[in-house]
Design a protein around this motif. Structure first.
Motif, PDB file in Angstrom:
ATOM      1  N   UNK A  15       8.604 108.371 -91.823  1.00 14.71           N
ATOM      2  CA  UNK A  15       8.818 108.143 -93.258  1.00 14.71           C
ATOM      3  C   UNK A  15      10.079 107.296 -93.438  1.00 14.71           C
ATOM      4  N   UNK A  16      10.117 106.183 -92.739  1.00 20.19           N
ATOM      5  CA  UNK A  16      11.345 105.376 -92.741  1.00 20.19           C
ATOM      6  C   UNK A  16      11.645 104.770 -94.106  1.00 20.19           C
ATOM      7  N   UNK A  17      10.652 104.809 -95.028  1.00 11.55           N
ATOM      8  CA  UNK A  17      10.902 104.319 -96.376  1.00 11.55           C
ATOM      9  C   UNK A  17      11.843 105.236 -97.155  1.00 11.55           C
ATOM     10  N   UNK A  18      12.061 106.440 -96.663  1.00  8.87           N
ATOM     11  CA  UNK A  18      12.997 107.368 -97.294  1.00  8.87           C
ATOM     12  C   UNK A  18      14.396 107.175 -96.715  1.00  8.87           C
ATOM     13  N   UNK A 249       6.294 114.861 -85.169  1.00 13.06           N
ATOM     14  CA  UNK A 249       5.308 113.824 -85.465  1.00 13.06           C
ATOM     15  C   UNK A 249       6.083 112.516 -85.653  1.00 13.06           C
ATOM     16  N   UNK A 250       5.772 111.549 -84.793  1.00 12.56           N
ATOM     17  CA  UNK A 250       6.472 110.259 -84.805  1.00 12.56           C
ATOM     18  C   UNK A 250       5.441 109.147 -84.964  1.00 12.56           C
ATOM     19  N   UNK A 251       5.411 108.539 -86.141  1.00 16.50           N
ATOM     20  CA  UNK A 251       4.427 107.512 -86.449  1.00 16.50           C
ATOM     21  C   UNK A 251       5.122 106.196 -86.774  1.00 16.50           C
ATOM     22  N   UNK A 252       4.606 105.110 -86.186  1.00 21.79           N
ATOM     23  CA  UNK A 252       4.988 103.761 -86.570  1.00 21.79           C
ATOM     24  C   UNK A 252       3.735 103.136 -87.161  1.00 21.79           C
ATOM     25  N   UNK A 257       3.920 103.144 -94.182  1.00 22.29           N
ATOM     26  CA  UNK A 257       5.254 102.874 -94.717  1.00 22.29           C
ATOM     27  C   UNK A 257       5.222 102.283 -96.124  1.00 22.29           C
ATOM     28  N   UNK A 258       4.058 101.826 -96.580  1.00 24.45           N
ATOM     29  CA  UNK A 258       3.969 101.306 -97.951  1.00 24.45           C
ATOM     30  C   UNK A 258       3.766 102.429 -98.975  1.00 24.45           C
ATOM     31  N   UNK A 259       3.502 103.637 -98.501  1.00 20.97           N
ATOM     32  CA  UNK A 259       3.191 104.750 -99.391  1.00 20.97           C
ATOM     33  C   UNK A 259       4.454 105.478 -99.847  1.00 20.97           C
ATOM     34  N   UNK A 263       5.158 111.933-100.493  1.00 23.80           N
ATOM     35  CA  UNK A 263       3.736 112.233-100.371  1.00 23.80           C
ATOM     36  C   UNK A 263       3.302 112.171 -98.910  1.00 23.80           C
ATOM     37  N   UNK A 264       3.801 111.176 -98.183  1.00 27.08           N
ATOM     38  CA  UNK A 264       3.456 111.028 -96.774  1.00 27.08           C
ATOM     39  C   UNK A 264       3.987 112.197 -95.949  1.00 27.08           C
TER      40      UNK A 264
END
Length: 277
Positions: A15-18, A249-252, A257-259, A263-264
C-alpha cells in the motif's frame, strides 16, 4: 484485532500510496498488528520518528526491506555496499525489528559467473553477520524468481540461499520464504523443512502469481487469491517446519497502487483470512 489477523503483517510496499502516518492509522482501523517497512520511505520520514510513530501505535515492525546488493567486484562499490548494509542494520535496530531482508544483487556488468557472484555474497556476509548480531538483527537471504537472476538477485532458490546461510550461525543468517518467488520449485517444500530444522526461516511472505506478467515484470505480484498459488498449502509447509512468526503480504502491483490505500489494506487483510488463514 481478530484472532484471524494475529499473525498478519502488511508490507509497506503493498500500500505504498499511503504515507507512513496514513498506513499506521489504517492498520489501527483494520486491526492489523504488524508492518514490514521499506528503507526509502522510512528514511524520508526519519528513522527515529518512524520508530516512535509505529511504536506509539502499538504496531510491530516485522521486517525491514532491504539490504543486500552484495555482488559488486570493484573495491569501491563493494565498500559502499557494505557500508549501506551496516546502515540498514542500524535502521532495523532503531525500528525495533530483528529481521533485515536481503536481496542479494545481480551479475556485475560484463559478468556471466553466477557462482562467483554467490561467493561474493558469502564473503560480504562474513563481515556483516557479526555486526548485525551485535545490533540484535538477523539477516534473511531472499531467493528471487530466476527471471531476476541477471539484474537483481543471483540467488534463485531456497537451496542456494541455504547453502550460503548455513555457513553462519542461524541466529545471524537465515532465509526469507516468499511464495511469489519459489512456488514453481518442486524442491522448495524439502528446503523449507531443511530451513526449519535449523531455525533459519526468518520471515514468511505471501504474494500471488498472475499472468500475463506486465512489461518489466517487477510489479506483477498478484493479490492473494487472484492467481495460481495455494497460500494455505505454503503456510502449512512453513508451520510444519516450525515457523510461528508473522506472515507478511508483500505486493508490487501498479494497478493495486492506483486504488484507495485503506480499501486495499482492508481487502488484503480479508484475503489473508480467506486464503491463508
Amino acid at each position: 484485532m481478530t484472532a484471524d489477523l494475529a499473525r498478519f503483517s502488511i508490507n509497506q510496499m503493498t500500500v505504498k500510496q499511503l504515507s507512513l502516518p496514513e498506513l499506521v492509522d489504517a492498520c489501527r482501523d483494520v486491526g492489523v498488528p504488524g508492518v514490514g517497512l521499506w528503507r526509502e520511505p522510512v528514511q524520508a520520514y526519519g528513522v527515529e520518528a518512524a520508530a516512535k510513530l509505529v511504536r506509539d501505535a502499538g504496531l510491530t515492525v516485522t521486517t525491514l526491506c532491504r539490504g543486500g546488493f552484495l555482488t559488486a567486484t570493484a573495491p569501491g562499490e563493494r565498500a559502499a555496499a557494505l557500508a549501506d548494509n551496516r546502515r540498514a542494520v542500524d535502521e532495523a535496530a532503531t525500528l525495533g525489528t530483528d529481521t533485515l531482508v536481503l536481496v542479494s544483487g545481480g551479475l556485475p556488468p560484463g559478468s556471466r559467473d553466477l557462482r562467483a557472484a554467490r561467493e561474493r555474497i558469502a564473503d560480504a556476509l562474513a563481515e556483516l553477520a557479526p555486526y548485525a548480531e551485535e545490533h540484535g538483527v538477523r539477516l534473511a537471504i531472499e531467493p528471487l524468481h530466476p527471471m531476476f537472476a541477471s539484474d537483481r538477485c543471483v540467488v534463485s532458490t531456497l537451496a542456494q540461499a541455504l547453502d550460503i546461510a548455513e555457513r553462519f550461525p542461524a541466529h545471524q543468517v537465515g532465509v526469507t520464504v516468499d511464495t511469489y518467488h519459489i512456488w514453481w520449485d518442486d524442491q522448495a517444500p524439502a528446503q523449507i523443512a531443511r530451513a526449519g530444522a535449523s531455525g533459519r526461516i526468518h520471515t514468511f511472505q505471501l504474494a500471488d502469481w498472475i499472468t500475463p506478467l506486465p512489461e518489466g515484470v517487477l510489479n506483477g505480484r498478484g493479490q492473494i487469491g487472484d492467481g495460481a498459488i495455494d497460500m494455505r498449502e505454503w503456510r502449512t509447509s512453513v508451520e510444519e517446519a516450525g515457523y510461528t512468526g508473522p506472515i507478511e503480504v508483500e505486493l508490487f502491483n501498479d494497478t493495486l497502487w492506483t486504488r484507495d490505500g485503506r480499501e486495499l489494506l482492508a481487502e488484503t487483510a480479508s484475503r489473508f483470512v480467506e486464503h491463508a488463514g
